[in-house]
Design a protein around this motif. Structure first.
Motif, PDB file in Angstrom:
ATOM      1  N   UNK A 189       0.840  -1.214   0.055  1.00  0.00           N
ATOM      2  CA  UNK A 189       0.120   0.242   0.148  1.00  0.00           C
ATOM      3  C   UNK A 189       0.907   1.242  -0.052  1.00  0.00           C
ATOM      4  N   UNK A 190       1.233   1.851  -1.119  1.00  0.00           N
ATOM      5  CA  UNK A 190       2.139   2.676  -1.305  1.00  0.00           C
ATOM      6  C   UNK A 190       1.677   4.078  -0.657  1.00  0.00           C
ATOM      7  N   UNK A 191       0.494   4.366  -0.739  1.00  0.00           N
ATOM      8  CA  UNK A 191       0.056   5.691  -0.253  1.00  0.00           C
ATOM      9  C   UNK A 191       0.109   5.643   1.405  1.00  0.00           C
ATOM     10  N   UNK A 192      -0.359   4.604   1.756  1.00  0.00           N
ATOM     11  CA  UNK A 192      -0.349   4.335   3.460  1.00  0.00           C
ATOM     12  C   UNK A 192       1.146   4.491   4.079  1.00  0.00           C
ATOM     13  N   UNK A 232       2.234   8.280   3.640  1.00  0.00           N
ATOM     14  CA  UNK A 232       1.503   9.158   4.365  1.00  0.00           C
ATOM     15  C   UNK A 232       2.058   8.875   6.118  1.00  0.00           C
ATOM     16  N   UNK A 233       2.521   7.539   6.280  1.00  0.00           N
ATOM     17  CA  UNK A 233       2.792   7.506   7.420  1.00  0.00           C
ATOM     18  C   UNK A 233       4.306   8.234   7.713  1.00  0.00           C
ATOM     19  N   UNK A 234       5.157   8.004   6.711  1.00  0.00           N
ATOM     20  CA  UNK A 234       6.527   8.663   6.573  1.00  0.00           C
ATOM     21  C   UNK A 234       6.344  10.198   6.649  1.00  0.00           C
ATOM     22  N   UNK A 235       5.407  10.836   5.926  1.00  0.00           N
ATOM     23  CA  UNK A 235       5.043  12.284   5.790  1.00  0.00           C
ATOM     24  C   UNK A 235       4.963  12.585   7.062  1.00  0.00           C
ATOM     25  N   UNK A 236       4.059  11.844   7.967  1.00  0.00           N
ATOM     26  CA  UNK A 236       3.692  12.286   9.200  1.00  0.00           C
ATOM     27  C   UNK A 236       4.727  12.048  10.553  1.00  0.00           C
ATOM     28  N   UNK A 237       5.537  10.992  10.284  1.00  0.00           N
ATOM     29  CA  UNK A 237       6.559  10.466  11.166  1.00  0.00           C
ATOM     30  C   UNK A 237       7.949  10.856  11.134  1.00  0.00           C
ATOM     31  N   UNK A 238       8.248  11.073   9.858  1.00  0.00           N
ATOM     32  CA  UNK A 238       9.834  11.116   9.307  1.00  0.00           C
ATOM     33  C   UNK A 238       9.965  12.707   8.808  1.00  0.00           C
ATOM     34  N   UNK A 239      11.248  12.790   8.583  1.00  0.00           N
ATOM     35  CA  UNK A 239      11.749  14.128   7.859  1.00  0.00           C
ATOM     36  C   UNK A 239      11.675  13.832   6.513  1.00  0.00           C
ATOM     37  N   UNK A 240      11.190  14.640   5.675  1.00  0.00           N
ATOM     38  CA  UNK A 240      10.993  14.435   4.377  1.00  0.00           C
ATOM     39  C   UNK A 240      12.264  15.161   3.805  1.00  0.00           C
ATOM     40  N   UNK A 241      13.000  14.393   2.620  1.00  0.00           N
ATOM     41  CA  UNK A 241      14.510  14.824   2.275  1.00  0.00           C
ATOM     42  C   UNK A 241      13.914  15.488   1.021  1.00  0.00           C
ATOM     43  N   UNK A 263      13.725   5.227   1.427  1.00  0.00           N
ATOM     44  CA  UNK A 263      13.337   5.450   0.256  1.00  0.00           C
ATOM     45  C   UNK A 263      12.052   4.341  -0.089  1.00  0.00           C
ATOM     46  N   UNK A 264      10.891   5.300  -0.608  1.00  0.00           N
ATOM     47  CA  UNK A 264       9.987   4.506  -1.232  1.00  0.00           C
ATOM     48  C   UNK A 264       9.858   4.925  -2.750  1.00  0.00           C
ATOM     49  N   UNK A 311       7.960  -1.175  12.066  1.00  0.00           N
ATOM     50  CA  UNK A 311       7.312   0.062  12.479  1.00  0.00           C
ATOM     51  C   UNK A 311       6.601   1.023  11.355  1.00  0.00           C
ATOM     52  N   UNK A 312       7.050   0.868  10.356  1.00  0.00           N
ATOM     53  CA  UNK A 312       6.449   1.555   9.017  1.00  0.00           C
ATOM     54  C   UNK A 312       5.369   0.849   8.685  1.00  0.00           C
ATOM     55  N   UNK A 313       5.081  -0.463   9.302  1.00  0.00           N
ATOM     56  CA  UNK A 313       3.829  -0.915   8.893  1.00  0.00           C
ATOM     57  C   UNK A 313       4.174  -2.254   7.695  1.00  0.00           C
TER      58      UNK A 313
END
Length: 184
Positions: free
Chosen positions: A14-17, A20-29, A127-128, A162-164
Motif C-alpha cells: 500500500x504505497x499511499x499509506x 502518509x506514515x512517513x510524511x507524518x512521522x519522518x523528515x522529508x528529504x 526510500x519509497x 514500525x512503518x507497517x
C-alpha cells in the motif's frame, strides 16, 4: 569511493499509506528520479551467468552520473554491500562506456527507472519507490552507524515493522536479477 552499506528492501503493498506514515512521522528529504543502466560482460549475458559483482551500474540522477560496482552479501535477509562509486560528467561517462565496451566487452544488460521519495526516520534513510516493470519498494539503510552488523540488521527490521511492512515482504534478490527476469 568505497564504502559499506547495510540495507533492507521490501515490497510495498500500500504505497499511499506508507507514504502518509512517513510524511507524518519522518523528515522529508527529497523526491528523486533515478535512471540506472546495468552493464555486464557480453559472454556472461550470452550464457546467462550474470554475477551481480561483475556488473557495472551507471546511475543518472539530477544531471549527475555515477558508476558503481557492488559486492553483495546477505545476512538474515539484509543486504550488506561493499560499494565502489565514481562520480563523473556526462562526457566522461560516455568515454568510460566506450572503454568498457571496447576493451572489456561490456554491453547494456538491463535498465532500471526508479521514482520516489526519500525520508530520514530513526537515523536511517528510507526510500519509497515505484520501479518501472517491478512495482513498489521500500529501502531502508543506515548511512553511518557504529553498531555491529547484527544490531543494524535487527534495527532495520524493527524500523520496517514500525512503518507497517511485514518481514515476509522482504526481497533479497538484487533488482538487476528481478529486472532480468522481465527482459524480453
Amino acid at each position: 569511493m568505497g564504502n559499506s552499506e547495510i540495507e533492507i528492501k521490501a515490497y510495498v503493498r500500500d504505497f499511499d499509506s506508507v507514504l502518509n506514515f512517513l510524511y507524518k512521522n519522518a523528515k522529508f528529504k527529497k523526491k528523486y528520479f533515478k535512471k540506472d543502466i546495468y552493464y555486464a560482460r557480453e559472454n556472461d549475458i550470452k550464457h546467462g551467468n550474470i554475477k551481480t559483482s561483475d556488473c557495472i551500474r551507471l546511475r543518472m540522477e539530477h544531471g549527475g552520473y555515477t558508476f558503481c560496482t557492488k559486492e553483495r552479501t546477505l545476512i538474515d535477509g539484509v543486504e550488506v554491500n561493499d560499494e565502489i562509486e565514481i562520480k563523473t560528467t556526462k562526457k566522461k561517462a560516455r568515454f568510460i562506456i566506450n572503454f568498457l565496451s571496447q576493451l572489456q566487452k561490456y554491453r547494456e544488460y538491463v535498465r532500471k527507472e526508479k521514482k520516489g521519495y526519500a525520508f530520514i526516520y530513526k537515523n536511517a534513510l528510507v526510500e519509497v519507490s515505484k520501479i518501472k516493470n517491478l512495482g513498489s519498494f521500500i529501502e531502508i539503510e543506515f548511512l553511518n552507524s557504529n553498531e555491529t552488523v547484527e544490531n543494524q540488521v535487527s534495527q532495520l527490521k524493527y524500523i520496517l515493522n514500525d512503518i507497517g511492512i511485514s518481514e515476509k515482504d522482504i526481497e533479497t534478490e538484487a533488482y538487476i536479477n528481478l529486472l532480468s527476469k522481465n527482459r524480453i
